[in-house]
Scaffold this active site. Structure first.
Site, short mmCIF file in Angstrom:
data_model
loop_
_atom_site.label_atom_id
_atom_site.label_comp_id
_atom_site.label_asym_id
_atom_site.label_seq_id
_atom_site.Cartn_x
_atom_site.Cartn_y
_atom_site.Cartn_z
N LYS A 47 -7.19 -51.34 27.37
CA LYS A 47 -8.42 -51.87 26.80
C LYS A 47 -8.50 -51.35 25.36
O LYS A 47 -8.55 -50.14 25.13
CB LYS A 47 -9.65 -51.40 27.59
CG LYS A 47 -9.65 -51.85 29.04
CD LYS A 47 -10.96 -51.56 29.72
CE LYS A 47 -11.21 -50.07 29.87
NZ LYS A 47 -10.26 -49.43 30.76
N ASP B 246 -2.86 -47.15 30.51
CA ASP B 246 -3.62 -47.61 29.35
C ASP B 246 -2.69 -47.98 28.19
O ASP B 246 -1.55 -47.55 28.11
CB ASP B 246 -4.58 -46.51 28.88
CG ASP B 246 -5.86 -46.48 29.70
OD1 ASP B 246 -6.06 -47.40 30.51
OD2 ASP B 246 -6.66 -45.54 29.52
N MET C 158 -13.27 -42.83 18.87
CA MET C 158 -13.36 -44.29 18.69
C MET C 158 -14.39 -44.67 17.64
O MET C 158 -15.15 -45.63 17.80
CB MET C 158 -13.69 -44.97 20.03
CG MET C 158 -12.68 -44.65 21.12
SD MET C 158 -13.27 -45.01 22.81
CE MET C 158 -14.47 -43.67 23.05
#
Length: 504
Positions: free
Chosen positions: A295, A273, A410
């Site tokens: 991502k 990641d 997030m």
């Protein structure tokens, strides 16, 4: 330094495979080779003994020998072994003929320069003891479990540190390792004849390594190992690839589990990641191919469908694939989708947990997320949906409950909405809140205040990296470690504390 500073945005980019080295560590075969030692001191004797232990033919040039050196030569059995040969004369340019290495203990820089120059002219690598400017190479501090040999160097900066490291390693490596290494050396060709290169052969040797830190091998161990190699060969399949989902933690490589490190060391391919740190990747197997499949919100990203297809293709080709995810793969890591996709294709999947960012945040702040005086539950909540907005089905009445600690992952871009929804559900505006960016990394940033100020907090913290938002009365305890006063940012790389406001 985090991985974003090491990698370009191209998803197929790879980080530097090796950090800068002060010196190149080289293990040199000297058996039966001629080497030169000039000088009869104790220091020269130690170097001569070391070279002789490597099987070299050591030619000692010295008119006077220390008692230690003389005893060493007497014990070596010169007439029968020929490994230590004393020449009762000073060195001369002819001494360097056919020599592989030249060592000298010189009284002053003038004598050192003469020896250094003569060796260089003869094309022989040279080391003058305790005179770095006349050395082309250096000796490290040695841990000897031959054929396992470990050398430690500090590039001359702190020899005592190298000795301390050696002592620490000595305690970690059992004496039996010597016997296991010798056994590996003796059966290697037989095992390789039974097992072709690839996953079965590596699996056999990984099993061997698990035994190598146990008791000394017995008389029947070699036969048992060869039978085991045959069993691996009989059951090996060309498509015996597998995928391991590994939690890389929040960034600090020291938070990796031992099982995670082993998976990284066994991988053929690593799909990592965008938030996996460079220091974590540094622990991976050097030969492993590394592919960035990050991502990130608001950036060009690799589609999940492409990642799934990549894992399937690589596993069916017989590769050991590590899907390396920041934090814990089972918490907001889309692991469920990947496991289901791989299971549908009949591909074996393992999961190695990692330290999730919420736990790392609590540890960094010195706060218990379930402090008995403040909270009876913890909730981990995603701060955005697939559309980038807040998830539509969150129960804000429960999230506003004062006896619960809530961590939003997030949630940087939706912080102001989180604030509005919680206050609308009845949360006290003075409920303590924490915002942390880049948890455990060198650029870690912290903000501590109250839920009413979350929008201003995000303006200060920024949106260039994902953040965690912690809300609950447990975070009132965080402020006691950092003083009181107006709210401000604290950067982990700086010594000044962050402070709180509006928390009673």
């Amino acid at each position: 330094m985090d991985v974003l500073q090491l990698l370009p945005s191209d998803r197929n980019a790879t980080p530097a495979r090796m950090a800068p080295l002060a010196k190149l560590p080289v293990f040199w075969a000297l058996e039966g080779k001629r080497v030169v030692v000039a000088g009869g001191s104790d220091a020269a004797a130690w170097k001569a003994e070391l070279l002789a232990a490597c099987g070299a033919e050591v030619h000692v040039y010295a008119e006077d020998l220390s008692e230690t050196f003389a005893n060493l030569i007497d014990r070596s059995g010169v007439s029968s072994e020929g490994r230590l040969l004393h020449h009762d004369e000073p060195w001369s340019p002819q001494a360097f003929e056919d020599a592989q290495i030249a060592i000298a203990d010189c009284a002053d820089d003038e004598a050192a320069a003469a020896f250094f120059g003569a060796a260089r002219k003869a094309g022989v690598p040279v080391n003058v003891i305790d005179k770095p400017k006349f050395c082309q190479f250096q000796f490290g501090s040695i841990v000897n479990r031959s054929p396992v040999v470990i050398a430690i160097s500090t590039d001359g900066a702190a020899p005592i540190l190298a000795q301390a490291i050696r002592r620490r390693i000595e305690t970690l490596l059992p004496p039996s390792l010597k016997s296991w290494a010798a056994l590996a050396q003796s059966i290697r060709d037989k095992v390789n004849a039974r097992l072709s290169p690839g996953a079965p052969r590596r699996a056999f040797w990984e099993g061997f390594v698990d035994r190598a830190f146990g008791p000394v091998p017995g008389t029947g161990t070699e036969g048992d190992l060869l039978i085991e190699a045959g069993r691996f060969a009989a059951t090996a399949k060309a498509s015996a690839g597998r995928v391991t989902l590994v939690g890389a933690g929040p960034g600090d490589a020291e938070l990796l589990t031992l099982k995670a490190v082993r998976a990284l060391q066994a991988a053929d391919v690593i799909l990592f990641d965008d938030l996996v740190s460079g220091e974590v990747l540094e622990l991976a197997r050097r030969e492993a191919k590394r592919l960035l499949v990050g991502k990130r919100g608001g950036r060009t990203s690799c589609k999940q469908e492409d990642i799934n297809a990549m894992m399937i293709s690589l596993a069916k080709a017989g590769k050991r694939v590590v899907r390396l995810k920041s934090g814990d793969p089972m918490i907001f890591g889309r692991a469920g989708e990947e496991i289901a996709c791989l299971a549908k294709e009949g591909i074996a999947v393992d999961v190695v947990p990692g330290v999730t960012s919420a736990c790392a945040m609590a540890a960094r702040l010195g706060v218990s997320l379930t402090h008995r005086d403040h909270a009876q539950a913890v909730r981990l909540v995603t701060g955005h949906s697939r559309s980038g907005d807040l998830p539509a089905n969150l129960d804000w009445q429960n999230l506003a409950e004062p006896r619960t600690t809530t961590i939003f992952y997030m949630g940087g871009r939706t912080a102001s909405q989180i604030r509005d929804r919680l206050l609308a559900a009845g949360m006290d505006i003075k409920t303590p809140a924490v915002v942390m960016r880049a948890v455990t990394r060198i650029n870690e940033t912290r903000w501590l205040g109250i839920v009413d100020d979350l929008a201003q907090a995000m303006e200060a913290v920024g949106l260039d990296e994902p953040v965690l938002i912690g809300i609950g009365t447990v975070f009132a305890e965080a402020g006691s470690s950092f003083g009181t006063g107006s709210s401000e940012l604290q950067f982990a790389s700086k010594a000044r504390p962050f402070q709180r406001r509006g928390v009673q």
